[in-house]
Enzyme design. Structure first.
Site, short mmCIF file in Angstrom:
data_model
loop_
_atom_site.label_atom_id
_atom_site.label_comp_id
_atom_site.label_asym_id
_atom_site.label_seq_id
_atom_site.Cartn_x
_atom_site.Cartn_y
_atom_site.Cartn_z
N ARG A 50 0.80 -1.22 0.00
CA ARG A 50 0.00 0.00 0.00
C ARG A 50 0.84 1.28 0.00
O ARG A 50 0.36 2.33 -0.37
CB ARG A 50 -0.91 0.02 1.24
CG ARG A 50 -2.07 -0.92 1.11
CD ARG A 50 -2.98 -0.84 2.31
NE ARG A 50 -2.32 -1.35 3.50
CZ ARG A 50 -2.96 -1.81 4.58
NH1 ARG A 50 -4.28 -1.80 4.60
NH2 ARG A 50 -2.31 -2.24 5.62
N LYS A 157 3.47 -16.70 11.12
CA LYS A 157 3.00 -16.58 12.47
C LYS A 157 2.75 -15.10 12.80
O LYS A 157 3.29 -14.25 12.11
CB LYS A 157 3.98 -17.21 13.45
CG LYS A 157 5.35 -16.53 13.46
CD LYS A 157 6.23 -17.11 14.51
CE LYS A 157 5.95 -16.44 15.83
NZ LYS A 157 7.07 -15.68 16.36
N ASP A 186 6.94 -22.14 10.15
CA ASP A 186 7.67 -21.97 11.40
C ASP A 186 9.13 -21.97 10.97
O ASP A 186 9.68 -23.03 10.62
CB ASP A 186 7.40 -23.14 12.35
CG ASP A 186 8.12 -22.97 13.67
OD1 ASP A 186 9.24 -22.41 13.66
OD2 ASP A 186 7.59 -23.36 14.70
N HIS A 187 9.77 -20.80 10.97
CA HIS A 187 11.08 -20.72 10.30
C HIS A 187 12.13 -21.60 10.99
O HIS A 187 13.13 -21.95 10.38
CB HIS A 187 11.54 -19.28 10.13
CG HIS A 187 12.14 -18.66 11.34
ND1 HIS A 187 11.39 -18.15 12.37
CD2 HIS A 187 13.43 -18.48 11.71
CE1 HIS A 187 12.19 -17.67 13.30
NE2 HIS A 187 13.44 -17.86 12.93
N LYS A 191 15.73 -24.37 9.52
CA LYS A 191 17.15 -24.27 9.88
C LYS A 191 17.82 -25.62 9.65
O LYS A 191 17.27 -26.65 10.03
CB LYS A 191 17.29 -23.84 11.34
CG LYS A 191 16.86 -22.38 11.60
CD LYS A 191 17.12 -21.97 13.02
CE LYS A 191 16.45 -20.66 13.36
NZ LYS A 191 17.26 -19.47 13.06
N GLU A 225 18.15 -15.26 23.33
CA GLU A 225 18.49 -14.14 22.44
C GLU A 225 19.11 -13.02 23.25
O GLU A 225 18.73 -12.79 24.40
CB GLU A 225 17.22 -13.60 21.78
CG GLU A 225 16.53 -14.59 20.89
CD GLU A 225 15.34 -13.94 20.19
OE1 GLU A 225 15.55 -13.46 19.06
OE2 GLU A 225 14.25 -13.91 20.77
N ASP A 244 5.16 -16.21 21.46
CA ASP A 244 6.08 -15.84 20.39
C ASP A 244 7.06 -16.96 20.05
O ASP A 244 7.42 -17.15 18.89
CB ASP A 244 6.85 -14.57 20.81
CG ASP A 244 7.74 -14.02 19.71
OD1 ASP A 244 7.23 -13.88 18.59
OD2 ASP A 244 8.93 -13.74 19.96
N HIS A 249 8.29 -22.47 17.89
CA HIS A 249 9.65 -22.96 17.66
C HIS A 249 10.09 -24.04 18.66
O HIS A 249 10.58 -25.08 18.28
CB HIS A 249 10.65 -21.81 17.72
CG HIS A 249 10.29 -20.63 16.85
ND1 HIS A 249 9.65 -20.77 15.64
CD2 HIS A 249 10.47 -19.30 17.01
CE1 HIS A 249 9.47 -19.58 15.10
NE2 HIS A 249 9.95 -18.67 15.92
N LYS A 349 14.44 -13.03 25.89
CA LYS A 349 15.15 -11.93 25.23
C LYS A 349 16.08 -11.28 26.24
O LYS A 349 15.87 -11.39 27.45
CB LYS A 349 14.14 -10.91 24.72
CG LYS A 349 13.25 -11.50 23.63
CD LYS A 349 12.83 -10.48 22.63
CE LYS A 349 11.94 -11.07 21.56
NZ LYS A 349 12.67 -11.64 20.43
N LYS A 354 23.37 -15.33 22.52
CA LYS A 354 22.43 -15.75 21.49
C LYS A 354 22.76 -17.20 21.22
O LYS A 354 23.85 -17.53 20.71
CB LYS A 354 22.61 -14.93 20.21
CG LYS A 354 22.00 -15.57 18.98
CD LYS A 354 21.13 -14.65 18.21
CE LYS A 354 20.49 -15.34 17.01
NZ LYS A 354 19.07 -15.46 17.07
#
Ligand code: BG6
Length: 503
Positions: A50, A157, A186-187, A191, A225, A244, A249, A349, A354
């Site tokens: 948009r 998601k 679901d990324h 992996k 993370e 989340d 995951h 987080k 990480k």
């Protein structure tokens, strides 16, 4: 029948093509597939958006994103130019406008004619979840998804925010689409190291005989993370770590660790085996929630020598927010293989590192033949699967020190991806986009998988939502999370295995 992307023509339509996902992940992934010669000669990427942005500006924006986020670093000018020819801007006023979809249909039909045959149509919904139903309804009305074999819809998601809303979303998607056309991403499943869990378990004989309650003491799954919520405060403040990260995951990783061997490596078979794990998860007794589920929220602290603010001071976050930025669970899989083996999950987080890691800790040896003086540095046998950032599989073993004395200590036997393969690993989105083109749904979530995962999370959310007073913030940025997470596992006489590498 699977499609061969190289031999087909493909039109990929990205809704929300000026958003973060397209910028950071989708276009860099498609560019890398292009460089690897994995896309067909006839392909186009339509960007539906948009924003008042012309085609050249849009392409420029994507070019910058690819320079920044591609795993191969800065793009090659000539190669980007060749790739960018395939990027077609499709600016619209409203996602709820029938005209938009009629025009899209016309463009795709004309393209198909020019290409001289049918093409695969993939509609990627990189839009806020509220638009998903609208877009899918319009796609159907414009007859763009009626061909079940050659049109697919990719849904990002969050897939609902609880069991009821996920079920409602599944119902409305299935009004217009066949389940085989719906690719819920679901990324984590894209992996390489996550996929390798299956190869590790089922293509080797070493591990499967010990992969059960007789040999395994417990399993830990950590997804930590260092980053905070960044610019996603608005979404995250209504989601929290449980929704989340854990609902999708971490539970998917748990399924891969715990599932039974599949008869074949097919989408339905693998997904059936995973659903069995989710169905076997023992419900957490509501009156004992504190013993099984812990939440936390970060306060200010230090990350890499830099002072970072507390969660409640992040942009677009409620200053009294009760959203959890950390969650830890203890779960049990009630079946023959896993009875009474705890699975400890944690994610958060602003943690110290990480890292995404699975630790499978074996039981103590049945009899200690060595004198206590021989084993001062004794550690349990562990299999550690490092998903990121250093992809590796490690076995922690006791070994004898060289020399006349019998002295034992724990050392690692490591399989590192970077040592074995002198190439960078494909990004999760490369694998997943290619699979959508092939029509291979193995790594995507089926409706029942999503719903069973929500069942687990829903019980916890209900209890947490019923408690008004939360003692947040309760962990410092840069730490390993709240005290409660340590207690959760220490109560069972165990402790979290924190990785020691520096990235
Ligand atoms: C996303 C979450 O699904 O996964 C983010 O919404 C999180 O909050 C991200 O940062 C982590 O992914 P990765 O691949 O960096 O571990």
């Amino acid at each position: 029948m699977k499609i061969e992307p190289k031999r087909s023509s493909i039109s990929l339509v990205i809704f929300g093509a000026t958003g973060d996902l397209a910028w950071r992940k989708l276009i860099p992934a498609l560019y890398n597939l292009f460089l690897d010669d994995l896309l067909p000669g006839q392909f186009s990427i339509y960007g539906v958006y948009r924003k008042p942005l012309g085609q050249e500006e849009w392409r420029k924006h994507l070019h910058e994103g690819t320079d920044r986020f591609s795993r191969r670093g800065k793009t090659d000018a000539a190669k980007w130019k060749a790739f960018a020819q395939h990027l077609q801007a499709f600016r619209i006023g409203d996602f709820n406008d029938t005209e938009t979809f009629t025009a899209l249909s016309k463009a795709l039909t004309e393209e198909e004619k020019a290409w001289g045959g049918h093409s695969e149509h993939i509609y990627y919904l990189a839009t806020p979840p509220a638009l998903v139903e609208t877009i899918v309804r319009h796609l159907d009305q414009a007859r763009l998804t009626r061909n079940h074999r050659h049109s697919r819809v990719v849904v990002e998601k969050p897939f609902g925010r609880d069991l009821d809303s996920a079920q409602a979303l599944n119902r409305s998607l299935r009004k217009f689409l066949d389940e085989s056309q719906i690719y819920r991403i679901d990324h984590y499943l894209g992996k390489e190291t996550v996929q390798n869990i299956l190869a590790f378990r089922f293509a080797n004989l070493f591990f499967e005989p010990i992969w059960n309650r007789n040999y395994i003491d417990h399993v830990q799954i950590t997804v930590a993370e260092k980053i905070g919520v960044e610019h996603r405060g608005e979404y995250y403040d209504h989601a929290g770590a449980l929704r989340d990260m854990i609902q999708n995951h971490l539970l998917q990783v748990l399924c891969l660790v715990a599932m039974e061997p599949p008869v074949a490596f097919s989408a339905e078979e693998i997904r059936d085996r995973k659903v069995e794990v989710l169905r076997a998860l023992r419900p957490i007794p509501r009156d004992q929630m504190g013993r099984y589920a812990v939440r936390g929220q970060y306060g200010h602290g230090w990350i890499e020598g830099e002072h970072v603010p507390d969660y409640r001071s992040e942009p677009a976050v409620d200053p009294d927010s009760a959203a959890e930025t950390f969650a830890a669970l203890k779960l049990f899989v009630d079946n023959w293989r896993w009875q009474d083996v705890p699975f400890y999950l944690r994610t958060g987080k602003r943690l110290a590192q990480k890292v995404s890691q699975v630790v499978i800790q074996l039981r103590p040896i049945p009899h200690q033949s060595f004198p206590p003086s021989a084993s001062l540095d004794w550690q349990p046998n562990r299999i550690m699967i490092d998903i990121q950032p250093h992809e590796a599989i490690t076995q922690c073993l006791q070994v004898k020190h060289p020399g006349p004395e019998t002295k034992l200590s724990a050392h690692n036997m490591v399989f590192r991806y970077t040592d074995a393969f002198k190439t960078t690993l494909p990004e999760a989105y490369e694998t997943l986009l290619l699979d959508t083109m092939k029509g291979d749904a193995t790594l995507f979530m089926r409706a029942d998988q999503v719903e069973y995962a929500w069942t687990v999370v829903d019980d916890i959310l209900k209890v947490w939502n019923g408690i008004d007073q939360v003692n947040f913030p309760d962990y410092a940025a840069g730490s390993w999370g709240p005290e409660g997470a340590e207690t959760l596992i220490a109560r069972d006489g165990r402790s979290w295995v924190n990785p020691v590498f520096m990235d």
